[in-house]
Design an enzyme around this catalytic site. Structure first.
Site, PDB file in Angstrom:
ATOM      1  CG  HIS A  26       7.953  11.300   2.104  1.00 51.00           C
ATOM      2  ND1 HIS A  26       8.683  10.430   2.870  1.00 51.00           N
ATOM      3  CD2 HIS A  26       8.182  12.536   2.627  1.00 51.00           C
ATOM      4  CE1 HIS A  26       9.351  11.099   3.796  1.00 51.00           C
ATOM      5  NE2 HIS A  26       9.059  12.384   3.680  1.00 51.00           N
ATOM      6  CB  CYS A  27       4.922   6.283   3.354  1.00 49.47           C
ATOM      7  SG  CYS A  27       5.058   5.318   1.846  1.00 49.47           S
ATOM      8  CB  ALA A  28       8.945   3.831   4.818  1.00 56.46           C
ATOM      9  NE  ARG A  30       4.437   1.698  -1.716  1.00 52.35           N
ATOM     10  CZ  ARG A  30       3.543   0.795  -2.085  1.00 52.35           C
ATOM     11  NH1 ARG A  30       2.421   1.200  -2.639  1.00 52.35           N
ATOM     12  NH2 ARG A  30       3.753  -0.486  -1.899  1.00 52.35           N
TER      13      ARG A  30
END
Length: 468
Positions: A26-28, A30
């Protein structure tokens, strides 16, 4: 049941079940799923799940937009028995679609290597801003021990950027992380840097080594780990099974490190200089056009996930000059404009739930997380998105004309502190005006364009399904 457990189970079910998931990261905002068969994922049902803001399929990932609480949802997904990285996959050949073109693979690689670095660069940059404020207002002397300690703390993330990249690139290229760090660490070894400073010629087995300072560089480290991935595979094929534990790491290090110093590092340095030249060209006399176009187009760049491909560009700019006046400036304009448009929708709506959702999304966008506002509010109603693009473009044009400069890698309201630097108060004032133009412009334009609220605002239940 835990708060996000059901959401995690619903997502897993609609992406094709546990057996269809190779791994998830995951990113910030998504969840990024790597699937065995992407055709098994039901994107329509995924988008309708309560708690999912949107779905963005790419050639190498299925991206599910959650919002700022993505970390909590990710934890619940992992709790369901899903692997968190590709190291747990037995058949690596199934991880990447064979039809994926080279460009998409490059973008995916850059995203995987660069995105995890942003928090460290932001934190280090903010410390540098604090130091700038301390000297500006005479809170600290730049000769004091406190200032000097804070100074090298702030410099740490930039100086050791090649090491950070080595760690993330090692995961991406599937090489031994410890060897990768050692190979790239040679670039920063005190003996090597002092040798360069002495001006004495450097060579290895008669081959010259260019005197290049690699601190805060980007491209040399990435190219080195990419090269090392092939060396590691080649060495593994030729070493006897009984001696692999000794020969493999030794040979990889002995081959990779000299090649990095003699060939790859200098080539990467030239590439970095070329990229810096391109940046300076784009920020030249017609730079205001580039900033305006990037700011206006940023929502659509975000939709495709291409915004991560811009990271090496602004990182290279900070590495070379300590400033940035193109990409991050455009992102600030775009993010604040998205926030202003979403807040206008909140003001105009008579539905309490829509007010709450749009307000939260607007605040999130102003703080740098735009997906809830973009997918859940502005894109859905269309006219707020148009208003945001127009306002961001206008603010970007203004910023380009006045050469608004950032001294900290930041793309949200917190960039207020990042305008303080060598250009003085004039740059801070211009930056503040740029930010106000973005927010207020999109807010007013949305109020004007979004006239028919009954058509714009759908049922509360439908909106809730689209905004995290």
């Amino acid at each position: 049941m835990r708060q996000y457990e059901q959401l995690a189970k619903s997502i897993i079910q609609q992406v094709g079940g546990k057996n269809n998931i190779n791994f998830v990261v995951h990113c910030a905002t998504r969840l990024r799923f790597n699937l065995t068969d992407y055709s098994l994922a039901n994107t329509e049902k995924l988008a309708k799940i309560d708690g999912v803001v949107g779905v963005n399929p790419t050639p190498t990932q299925l991206q599910i937009i959650i919002g700022s609480h993505v970390g909590d949802v990710f934890e619940e997904v992992v709790n369901q028995g899903i692997a968190t990285d590709s190291s747990d996959i037995k058949e690596v050949s199934q991880v990447i679609d064979k039809d994926t073109n080279l460009f998409n693979k490059v973008i995916d690689t850059i995203t995987g290597c660069m995105t995890p670095m942003i928090p460290a660069l932001t934190a280090a940059g903010m410390i540098k801003v604090i130091l700038s404020l301390c000297t500006t207002f005479n809170w600290l002397s730049n000769e004091s021990s406190t200032y000097r300690v804070l100074d090298f703390i702030g410099d740490g993330a930039f100086y050791f950027m090649p090491i950070l990249l080595a760690i993330f690139a090692a995961t991406k290229f599937k090489v031994n992380t410890s060897i990768a760090v050692i190979v790239v660490g040679v670039f920063l070894h005190p003996n090597f840097t002092s040798w360069i400073s002495s001006g004495e010629p450097i060579s290895f087995i008669g081959l010259p080594i260019q005197p290049v300072i690699y601190a805060a560089s980007v491209i040399p480290a990435l190219l080195t780990i990419w090269m090392m991935s092939y060396i590691e595979k080649g060495v593994d094929k030729i070493t006897p099974q009984a001696l692999k534990i000794i020969l493999n790491p030794t040979l990889v290090l002995l081959i990779s490190a000299p090649l990095a110093l003699i060939v790859v590092g200098p080539l990467g340095n030239y590439a970095g200089q070329g990229l810096a030249w391109v940046i300076n060209l784009l920020q030249g006399q017609l730079g205001f056009i580039m900033v305006a176009l990037l700011a206006a187009a940023m929502p659509f760049i975000i939709m495709t996930g291409m915004h991560h491909a811009l990271t090496p560009i602004f990182v290279a700019s900070f590495s070379a000059t300590g400033t940035e006046s193109l990409i991050l400036v455009a992102q600030i304009c775009a993010n604040l404009a998205q926030g202003g448009a979403s807040l206008a929708v909140a003001l105009k709506s008579k539905d309490k739930s829509v007010k709450s959702i749009a307000t939260a999304a607007g605040i999130s966008a102003i703080m740098g997380i735009t997906e809830p506002a973009l997918y859940g509010v502005n894109l859905k109603y269309k006219k707020p998105l148009i208003a945001a693009c127009i306002s961001a473009g206008a603010a970007g044009c203004f910023a380009g004309f006045l050469h608004v400069t950032l001294y900290v890698p930041q793309n949200s309201l917190m960039a207020i502190l990042g305008f303080s630097g060598d250009k003085g108060t004039a740059n801070v004032i211009a930056g503040l005006i740029m930010m106000l133009l973005s927010v207020i412009g999109s807010f007013i334009l949305t109020l004007i364009l979004q006239k028919d609220e009954n058509k714009a605002v759908t049922s509360t239940k439908e909106v809730q399904k689209q905004v995290a």
